[in-house]
Design a protein around this motif. Sequence first.
Motif, short mmCIF file in Angstrom:
data_model
loop_
_atom_site.label_atom_id
_atom_site.label_comp_id
_atom_site.label_asym_id
_atom_site.label_seq_id
_atom_site.Cartn_x
_atom_site.Cartn_y
_atom_site.Cartn_z
N MET A 1 0.84 -1.20 0.00
CA MET A 1 0.00 0.00 0.00
C MET A 1 0.88 1.25 0.00
SD MET A 1 -2.85 1.17 2.79
CE MET A 1 -3.61 2.79 2.72
N ILE A 2 0.61 2.18 -0.90
CA ILE A 2 1.39 3.41 -1.00
C ILE A 2 1.01 4.37 0.12
CG2 ILE A 2 1.91 5.43 -2.41
CD1 ILE A 2 3.10 2.93 -3.53
N LYS A 3 2.01 4.92 0.78
CA LYS A 3 1.79 5.93 1.82
C LYS A 3 2.21 7.29 1.25
CE LYS A 3 3.01 2.76 5.57
NZ LYS A 3 3.61 1.69 4.71
N ASN A 4 1.33 8.27 1.37
CA ASN A 4 1.64 9.63 0.95
C ASN A 4 2.15 10.42 2.14
OD1 ASN A 4 0.84 9.24 -1.75
ND2 ASN A 4 -1.31 9.56 -1.20
N ILE A 5 3.35 10.96 2.01
CA ILE A 5 4.03 11.68 3.10
C ILE A 5 4.12 13.15 2.74
CG2 ILE A 5 6.07 11.79 4.56
CD1 ILE A 5 4.66 9.04 4.59
N LEU A 6 3.69 14.01 3.65
CA LEU A 6 3.81 15.46 3.47
C LEU A 6 5.01 15.94 4.26
CD1 LEU A 6 2.53 18.11 2.36
CD2 LEU A 6 1.34 18.28 4.56
N THR A 7 5.90 16.69 3.62
CA THR A 7 7.00 17.31 4.35
C THR A 7 6.84 18.83 4.30
OG1 THR A 7 8.62 17.64 2.56
CG2 THR A 7 8.49 15.44 3.56
N GLU A 68 -7.00 20.74 1.28
CA GLU A 68 -7.34 20.32 -0.08
C GLU A 68 -6.47 19.15 -0.53
OE1 GLU A 68 -6.97 23.78 -2.51
OE2 GLU A 68 -8.61 24.85 -1.51
N LEU A 69 -5.19 19.21 -0.20
CA LEU A 69 -4.29 18.12 -0.57
C LEU A 69 -4.68 16.83 0.14
CD1 LEU A 69 -0.83 19.95 -0.42
CD2 LEU A 69 -1.87 18.94 -2.47
N ASP A 70 -5.00 16.92 1.42
CA ASP A 70 -5.33 15.72 2.19
C ASP A 70 -6.62 15.09 1.70
OD1 ASP A 70 -4.69 13.97 4.51
OD2 ASP A 70 -6.64 14.71 5.21
N ALA A 71 -7.56 15.92 1.27
CA ALA A 71 -8.81 15.37 0.73
C ALA A 71 -8.53 14.52 -0.50
CB ALA A 71 -9.77 16.51 0.39
N ARG A 72 -7.50 14.89 -1.25
CA ARG A 72 -7.15 14.14 -2.47
C ARG A 72 -6.20 13.00 -2.21
NH1 ARG A 72 -2.91 15.43 -6.21
NH2 ARG A 72 -2.65 17.48 -5.23
N LEU A 73 -5.27 13.17 -1.25
CA LEU A 73 -4.16 12.23 -1.11
C LEU A 73 -4.21 11.39 0.16
CD1 LEU A 73 -1.36 14.72 -2.24
CD2 LEU A 73 -2.28 12.82 -3.58
N LYS A 74 -4.88 11.87 1.17
CA LYS A 74 -4.97 11.19 2.48
C LYS A 74 -3.57 10.86 3.00
CE LYS A 74 -7.51 9.93 5.87
NZ LYS A 74 -8.20 10.98 6.66
N PHE A 75 -2.92 11.85 3.61
CA PHE A 75 -1.55 11.70 4.06
C PHE A 75 -1.44 10.71 5.22
CE2 PHE A 75 -1.34 16.04 2.21
CZ PHE A 75 -0.41 15.75 1.21
N SER A 76 -0.31 9.98 5.23
CA SER A 76 0.00 9.05 6.31
C SER A 76 0.89 9.67 7.37
CB SER A 76 0.68 7.80 5.75
OG SER A 76 -0.17 7.10 4.89
N THR A 91 1.05 21.72 13.67
CA THR A 91 -0.31 22.18 13.39
C THR A 91 -0.99 21.26 12.39
OG1 THR A 91 0.27 24.49 13.84
CG2 THR A 91 -1.67 24.10 12.46
N ILE A 92 -0.27 20.89 11.34
CA ILE A 92 -0.84 20.00 10.31
C ILE A 92 -1.16 18.64 10.90
CG2 ILE A 92 -0.31 18.77 8.17
CD1 ILE A 92 1.35 21.27 7.38
N ALA A 93 -0.27 18.10 11.73
CA ALA A 93 -0.51 16.80 12.35
C ALA A 93 -1.80 16.82 13.16
CB ALA A 93 0.67 16.40 13.23
N GLU A 94 -2.02 17.89 13.92
CA GLU A 94 -3.25 17.98 14.71
C GLU A 94 -4.46 18.15 13.82
OE1 GLU A 94 -3.42 20.15 18.23
OE2 GLU A 94 -1.53 19.38 19.01
N MET A 95 -4.33 18.96 12.75
CA MET A 95 -5.44 19.15 11.81
C MET A 95 -5.88 17.83 11.19
SD MET A 95 -4.15 22.48 9.62
CE MET A 95 -4.98 21.83 8.16
N LEU A 96 -4.92 16.99 10.82
CA LEU A 96 -5.21 15.77 10.07
C LEU A 96 -5.29 14.52 10.94
CD1 LEU A 96 -2.96 16.35 6.92
CD2 LEU A 96 -5.28 17.18 7.39
N GLY A 97 -5.08 14.67 12.25
CA GLY A 97 -5.13 13.52 13.14
C GLY A 97 -3.98 12.56 12.94
N LEU A 98 -2.78 13.10 12.64
CA LEU A 98 -1.59 12.29 12.39
C LEU A 98 -0.64 12.37 13.58
CD1 LEU A 98 -0.89 13.36 8.71
CD2 LEU A 98 -1.90 11.20 9.48
N PRO A 99 0.27 11.41 13.72
CA PRO A 99 1.28 11.51 14.78
C PRO A 99 2.13 12.77 14.62
CG PRO A 99 1.21 9.28 13.87
CD PRO A 99 0.36 10.13 12.98
N GLY A 100 2.42 13.40 15.74
CA GLY A 100 3.23 14.62 15.73
C GLY A 100 3.68 14.97 17.13
N LEU A 101 4.51 15.99 17.23
CA LEU A 101 5.07 16.38 18.53
C LEU A 101 4.00 16.86 19.49
CD1 LEU A 101 8.19 18.41 17.34
CD2 LEU A 101 8.21 16.19 18.49
#
Length: 426
Positions: A1-7, A68-76, A91-101
Amino acid sequence: MIKNILTVGFPRQLIEALAHRDDLNFYVLEEEELYRNNRVAQYEYPIMKEVILTEYMHSEAFKDIVRELDARLKFSAVIPARDYAVRASATIAEMLGLPGLGEKAARCLTHKALLREICAEYNIPHPRFKKIESLKDLQEFVLDKPVIFKPANRQASLGISKIERREDIPDAWEYTTSAQEDGRRIVSTRQIPKEYIAEEYIEGFEVSIESFVQGGHPIFHNITVKTTGENFIELQHVAPGDLDPALQDSLIQHKENFIRALSVQDGTLHSEWKIDNGSPYIIECAGRTPGDCIVDLISESYQFNFYNEFCNLLCGETPQIQNHPTRVSAIRFFTPHPGVLKEIQGLETLQQPDIIAFNLTVKPGDTIAPLRSSWDRVGYFIVTAQSHKDLNHRIEDVLKQVTFVLEEATEYGKESDYAKSESFIR
């Protein structure tokens, strides 16, 4: 499964380290100015799919774009590429419910005065300090001990002054408050507030602790021993460092208390400490992967790919790490005297099997500037060995073999003066 990573920012070293993976796609948020200045367009990697231009340094312009990007790509996962990206990444991690500091950690790790206040609240040993807003503030803070005066929200040893006597205050004020990142390709020239801090200078030697934290719990620590020169510029790192076991235990205990104080959730922390008479004091801490190739040292010494497991951690997976080193590794920076470079002798010694990497950023005819910040260093070599004793001998051997020869006369001095002195700051 491909994981999309945002940096957030362009993490060239991380992407290169993970280029072998066919299960990752990277999407990069970058400031337009840095995209242009760093010539990001020249880098092409199959796993880097898109660069999206937006503002993230002291700006929230990225929020709608990320949604908008996450709606299309669903970042991991979301990963910060530099200090100036840490807050936006959290901020992005909290917005998207992803692991973060976590918001609290990101805020404190990007402002030295906030970090000091947290340390004071939770009894983490730290220097006496004060936020500085005027020359008068600085004059009132300086007493009978040396003081460090520096920007509170900058990086790379920029603008750090050491005040030994009260007579030094005017020059220190001028040097620190006028320090600029002009020409540096890590920060936008868009107006960013300047803030300052003064703190009591701690004697002793410096170490750093690189940690992985997952679900609020530390799962890996490495202690790196550092050698610094003038202007507090780091000249050498050894990982893991050769330390007394009791001191190692004390450092880890303080680091874990610090992690709890910041409510760190998921990520990596690179903290810097001074050891004075056996007692640790925290100096700074960053909420991103360490620089100066410390990642490479850890990967070599512990035999796991630091970037690979960091990415897995932020994807919510269990990192496959080793907590016990099998080797020791070091990076040594070349720091020749200022002048116009004529030639570099002894480069063949850098081709030996135990030299796992080296880099030189100057060539004959280039002017070597005085060493005022870590950006002025002109290259390095990375070496590995079975013991600290063998490692030290090998470093000394390379320093004797590789020499920088200057033109006979320059604005910085004559070759004869240079030839009689050490070629490197030891």
